[in-house]
Design a protein around this motif. Structure first.
Motif, PDB file in Angstrom:
ATOM      1  N   GLU A   1       0.957  -0.550   0.105  1.00  0.00           N
ATOM      2  CA  GLU A   1       0.057  -0.108  -0.190  1.00  0.00           C
ATOM      3  C   GLU A   1       1.119   1.011  -0.305  1.00  0.00           C
ATOM      4  O   GLU A   1       2.079   1.564   1.104  1.00  0.00           O
ATOM      5  CB  GLU A   1      -1.031  -0.399   1.181  1.00  0.00           C
ATOM      6  CG  GLU A   1      -1.429   0.979   1.233  1.00  0.00           C
ATOM      7  CD  GLU A   1      -2.878   1.217   0.782  1.00  0.00           C
ATOM      8  OE1 GLU A   1      -3.617   1.074   0.059  1.00  0.00           O
ATOM      9  OE2 GLU A   1      -2.277   2.523  -0.653  1.00  0.00           O
TER      10      GLU A   1
ATOM     11  N   GLY B   1       0.515   4.747   0.187  1.00  0.00           N
ATOM     12  CA  GLY B   1       0.088   5.911   1.026  1.00  0.00           C
ATOM     13  C   GLY B   1       0.690   5.122   2.318  1.00  0.00           C
ATOM     14  O   GLY B   1       0.181   6.974   3.238  1.00  0.00           O
TER      15      GLY B   1
ATOM     16  N   SER C   1      -4.066  -5.568   4.632  1.00  0.00           N
ATOM     17  CA  SER C   1      -5.405  -4.799   4.920  1.00  0.00           C
ATOM     18  C   SER C   1      -5.517  -3.694   5.947  1.00  0.00           C
ATOM     19  O   SER C   1      -5.753  -3.385   5.857  1.00  0.00           O
ATOM     20  CB  SER C   1      -6.444  -6.182   5.922  1.00  0.00           C
ATOM     21  OG  SER C   1      -5.762  -6.942   6.883  1.00  0.00           O
TER      22      SER C   1
ATOM     23  N   THR D   1      -4.214  -1.084   4.113  1.00  0.00           N
ATOM     24  CA  THR D   1      -5.160  -0.392   3.079  1.00  0.00           C
ATOM     25  C   THR D   1      -6.383  -0.165   3.582  1.00  0.00           C
ATOM     26  O   THR D   1      -6.789   1.354   3.519  1.00  0.00           O
ATOM     27  CB  THR D   1      -5.521  -1.273   2.096  1.00  0.00           C
ATOM     28  OG1 THR D   1      -4.878  -1.949   1.829  1.00  0.00           O
ATOM     29  CG2 THR D   1      -6.516  -1.194   1.303  1.00  0.00           C
ATOM     30  N   GLY D   2      -6.675   0.092   5.250  1.00  0.00           N
ATOM     31  CA  GLY D   2      -7.589   0.697   5.880  1.00  0.00           C
ATOM     32  C   GLY D   2      -7.425   1.793   6.228  1.00  0.00           C
ATOM     33  O   GLY D   2      -8.033   2.876   6.270  1.00  0.00           O
TER      34      GLY D   2
ATOM     35  N   ALA E   1      -4.791   3.673   5.066  1.00  0.00           N
ATOM     36  CA  ALA E   1      -5.133   4.465   3.463  1.00  0.00           C
ATOM     37  C   ALA E   1      -5.937   5.564   3.212  1.00  0.00           C
ATOM     38  O   ALA E   1      -6.265   6.237   2.459  1.00  0.00           O
ATOM     39  CB  ALA E   1      -4.241   4.106   2.222  1.00  0.00           C
ATOM     40  N   MET E   2      -6.774   4.254   3.435  1.00  0.00           N
ATOM     41  CA  MET E   2      -8.566   4.390   2.439  1.00  0.00           C
ATOM     42  C   MET E   2      -9.066   5.607   3.759  1.00  0.00           C
ATOM     43  O   MET E   2     -10.045   5.754   2.949  1.00  0.00           O
ATOM     44  CB  MET E   2      -9.407   3.955   2.495  1.00  0.00           C
ATOM     45  CG  MET E   2      -8.850   2.803   1.009  1.00  0.00           C
ATOM     46  SD  MET E   2      -9.851   1.166   0.742  1.00  0.00           S
ATOM     47  CE  MET E   2     -11.046   1.754   0.173  1.00  0.00           C
ATOM     48  N   GLY E   3      -8.869   6.308   5.023  1.00  0.00           N
ATOM     49  CA  GLY E   3      -9.442   6.691   5.848  1.00  0.00           C
ATOM     50  C   GLY E   3     -10.442   5.823   6.539  1.00  0.00           C
ATOM     51  O   GLY E   3     -11.674   6.586   6.802  1.00  0.00           O
ATOM     52  N   ILE E   4     -10.591   4.071   6.367  1.00  0.00           N
ATOM     53  CA  ILE E   4     -12.145   3.671   6.872  1.00  0.00           C
ATOM     54  C   ILE E   4     -11.313   3.293   8.473  1.00  0.00           C
ATOM     55  O   ILE E   4     -12.458   2.600   9.093  1.00  0.00           O
ATOM     56  CB  ILE E   4     -12.796   2.402   5.790  1.00  0.00           C
ATOM     57  CG1 ILE E   4     -11.430   1.441   5.733  1.00  0.00           C
ATOM     58  CG2 ILE E   4     -12.756   2.975   4.759  1.00  0.00           C
ATOM     59  CD1 ILE E   4     -11.401   0.318   5.338  1.00  0.00           C
TER      60      ILE E   4
END
Ligand SMILES: Cc1cc2nc3c(=O)[nH]c(=O)nc-3n(C[C@H](O)[C@H](O)[C@H](O)COP(=O)(O)O)c2cc1C
Length: 163
Positions: free
Chosen positions: A29, A31, A153, A156-157, A159-162
């Motif tokens: 990832e 970011g 995982s 990614t979470g 980076a996506m701001g979730i």
């Protein structure tokens, strides 16, 4: 850039390989900055600087490794109430069990109000004799793949701001 901090300790190399696999997965990832840090060198400032965590430890004597506990002992109160809601995951390298190390870390993370965002990964080396337990470990590819997946995982979470 948000940072994912991976704190680990390892006596015979198994947990180190797991932590490195998680770091490699997280680095897919782009970011996210990924920082892999030995527990002996990690402290509260490192915890505060990161936005998510992976804690990786051997299970020794039915507990997380002493060096990992020392990291939490030094960091717990300086960080308390300052990291609530941040995501974390756990990796445990064990001979035959590993569950209590997972429970201990979950309890500390609950105190910090961290958010568990992945099932803990336990890799069991099946070493039984004193000689086998003290020998260098090689973590099989399926175990490393689970660690890699966990790292990716969480990264990614983040980076996506979730999380
Ligand atoms: C002093 C000591 C105590 C251990 N106690 C346990 C235990 O309680 N439960 C378990 O499943 N494995 C136990 N083990 C096995 C280790 O968890 C296993 O060897 C693992 O690979 C260690 O991770 P490392 O290679 O990162 O040091 C113990 C190992 C040592 C050296």
């Amino acid at each position: 850039m948000s940072e994912l901090l991976i704190v680990f300790h390892s006596l015979t190399g198994g947990t180190r390989q797991m932590a490195e696999a998680a770091a490699a997965g997280a680095r897919e990832e782009v970011g996210i900055a990924v920082r892999l840090l030995a527990a002996a060198r990690a402290g509260p400032e490192d915890v505060l600087a990161a936005r998510g965590y992976i804690f990786a430890t051997p299970e020794n004597l039915a507990a997380m490794a002493g060096m990992m506990k020392d990291f939490f002992d030094r960091s717990y109160y300086p960080v308390l109430d300052r990291v609530a809601g941040r995501p974390y995951g756990t990796l445990v390298c064990a001979g035959s069990d590993g569950e209590n190390a997972v429970r201990q870390i979950a309890r500390i993370a609950t105190g910090w109000r961290l958010r568990p965002v992945a099932d803990p990964v336990i890799v069991r080396t099946r070493a039984q004799t004193a000689e086998a337990i003290m020998a260098p470990k090689i973590i099989p590819p399926d175990g490393l793949a689970k660690c890699r997946e966990l790292g990716l995982s969480i990264a990614t979470g983040l980076a996506m701001g979730i999380f």
